[in-house]
Design a protein around this motif. Structure first.
Motif, short mmCIF file in Angstrom:
data_model
loop_
_atom_site.label_atom_id
_atom_site.label_comp_id
_atom_site.label_asym_id
_atom_site.label_seq_id
_atom_site.Cartn_x
_atom_site.Cartn_y
_atom_site.Cartn_z
N ALA A 231 0.81 -1.22 0.00
CA ALA A 231 0.00 0.00 0.00
C ALA A 231 0.84 1.26 0.00
N SER A 232 2.12 1.16 0.38
CA SER A 232 2.92 2.38 0.53
C SER A 232 3.96 2.59 -0.57
N ILE A 233 4.35 1.54 -1.30
CA ILE A 233 5.43 1.69 -2.28
C ILE A 233 4.88 2.27 -3.58
N GLY A 234 5.77 2.93 -4.31
CA GLY A 234 5.39 3.49 -5.59
C GLY A 234 5.62 2.54 -6.74
N SER A 235 6.58 1.62 -6.60
CA SER A 235 6.86 0.64 -7.64
C SER A 235 7.35 -0.64 -6.98
N PHE A 236 7.25 -1.77 -7.71
CA PHE A 236 7.64 -3.06 -7.15
C PHE A 236 9.15 -3.16 -6.96
N GLN A 237 9.92 -2.26 -7.53
CA GLN A 237 11.37 -2.28 -7.33
C GLN A 237 11.73 -1.94 -5.89
N GLU A 238 10.86 -1.22 -5.23
CA GLU A 238 11.11 -0.85 -3.83
C GLU A 238 10.59 -1.89 -2.85
N PHE A 239 9.91 -2.92 -3.36
CA PHE A 239 9.18 -3.84 -2.48
C PHE A 239 10.11 -4.57 -1.52
N ALA A 240 11.18 -5.17 -2.02
CA ALA A 240 12.05 -6.00 -1.17
C ALA A 240 12.65 -5.20 -0.02
N GLY A 241 13.20 -4.02 -0.34
CA GLY A 241 13.83 -3.22 0.70
C GLY A 241 12.84 -2.73 1.74
N GLU A 242 11.69 -2.25 1.28
CA GLU A 242 10.67 -1.76 2.21
C GLU A 242 10.10 -2.89 3.06
N LEU A 243 9.89 -4.05 2.43
CA LEU A 243 9.31 -5.17 3.18
C LEU A 243 10.24 -5.66 4.27
N SER A 244 11.53 -5.75 4.00
CA SER A 244 12.46 -6.26 5.01
C SER A 244 12.47 -5.38 6.25
#
Length: 349
Positions: free
Chosen positions: A45-58
């Protein structure tokens, strides 16, 4: 002579608790999975693109897991102190405790990990935590009401399951007593006391909790009755090692297993039969094993059971211990074996 049936009062079954056991491995696993799912949802819900997903999720997963695990540990510690309070009081204490855990860990995250992405990070964390905690309290309340309903509906069924005693055993016992009254009146009196103990346990409240020590003594009394009837055809060996005799379990769990062993294994056999009872305490669990020799194939076929007694015992164990207890049936070295396992937190001396 003192009557053997005069025993102390046995505690009733423990009431269903509103708050589940957050100390159990299964509950901790559920908390970890739920927290991770929440982290995934918030990250998406907070990321702008899936490229940021791994770093934000960790980073977000680490933050949420800390709140979830510390909160579960706190609830685990508080449970013995608040479990007897009213439902709304327990819910309020847990909600405030989890909010406090969220506040402390959020402040630590801001000061040490630099997780703040804005001035409203702390406020957002508290609001999300308040909503999640409120949903959790509602879920626990629904589960609690459901468990009470199921327990009320099954109470009469459990009473019926407990009160089942095979008529042939009663007739055989009365014949044994009648025979002993002429040859050995004192022994006949002992058999009467053993039989009265069995019927007292059978007719008691199904919600009544017995103890392992009393169940073992009840089994010994039952086997004394059968030894008088079967004589040398029945041999019994006991191998009980450091068992917690105060461990609670439903009444009349072990005796029907011995009755099955005699009815299906000893009586049809043309040779003397052996029943071996083993008891061990391992890893906070009581293990009781009952093994009996089997008759020849022809005699065995005459008494092929419908496993009704075993199913009844499984239902009663599940009614008292949920999924923490088990009853398994197997053949070991050509002998029939039934194993009962149930939990008991006991420190061996």
């Amino acid at each position: 002579m003192t009557q053997k049936g005069s025993k102390g009062r046995v505690p009733e079954r423990r009431q269903t608790a509103y708050l589940p056991n957050f100390c159990s491995i299964r509950m901790v696993f559920g908390v970890v999975i739920s927290a991770e799912l929440l982290a995934v949802i918030l990250t998406l819900a907070s990321i702008g693109s899936f490229q940021e997903f791994a770093g934000e999720l960790s980073l977000r997963s680490l933050y949420i897991q800390w709140i979830a695990l510390v909160g579960s540990a706190l609830v685990c510690l508080l449970r013995p102190w608040i479990i007897h309070l009213r439902t709304w009081q327990v819910g309020l204490i847990i909600w405030c405790s989890l909010m406090g855990v969220t506040l402390i860990i959020s402040l630590l995250a801001i000061w040490t990990l630099g997780m703040s992405v804005g001035d409203d990070f702390l406020l957002k964390s508290l609001v999300i935590s308040a909503i999640v905690c409120a949903v959790l309290m509602h879920y626990l309340s629904v589960q609690y009401r459901w468990r009470l309903q199921v327990e009320a509906e099954s109470k009469a069924h459990l009473q019926a399951l407990q009160s089942r005693i095979r008529p042939h055993f009663l007739f055989n016992s009365m014949n044994t007593i009648a025979s002993l009254t002429r040859t050995d009146p004192a022994l006949a009196e002992e058999v009467v006391y053993d039989l009265s103990d069995l019927f007292r346990a059978s007719l008691a409240n199904a919600q009544r909790m017995s103890s392992l020590g009393e169940e073992i003594e009840l089994c010994r009394g039952y086997l004394r009755i059968e030894e008088q009837r079967l004589g040398e055809r029945l041999r019994v060996t006991w191998d009980l090692e450091a068992l917690p005799l105060d461990a609670e379990l439903p009444a009349l769990i072990l005796q029907p297993l011995l009755e099955n062993a005699i009815y299906h294994g000893i009586e049809p056999s043309t040779e003397p039969g052996l029943i071996h009872i083993t008891g061990r305490y391992r890893r906070k669990r009581v293990n009781i094993s009952i093994r009996n020799t089997l008759p020849v194939a022809g005699a065995k076929a005459q008494r092929s059971g419908n496993r009704m007694a075993l199913q009844n015992i499984r239902e009663r164990l599940q009614g008292f211990f949920d999924e923490e207890a088990s009853l398994s049936v197997s053949e070991v070295d050509g002998e029939h074996q039934v194993r009962v396992v149930f939990p008991h937190p006991w420190n061996e001396q």
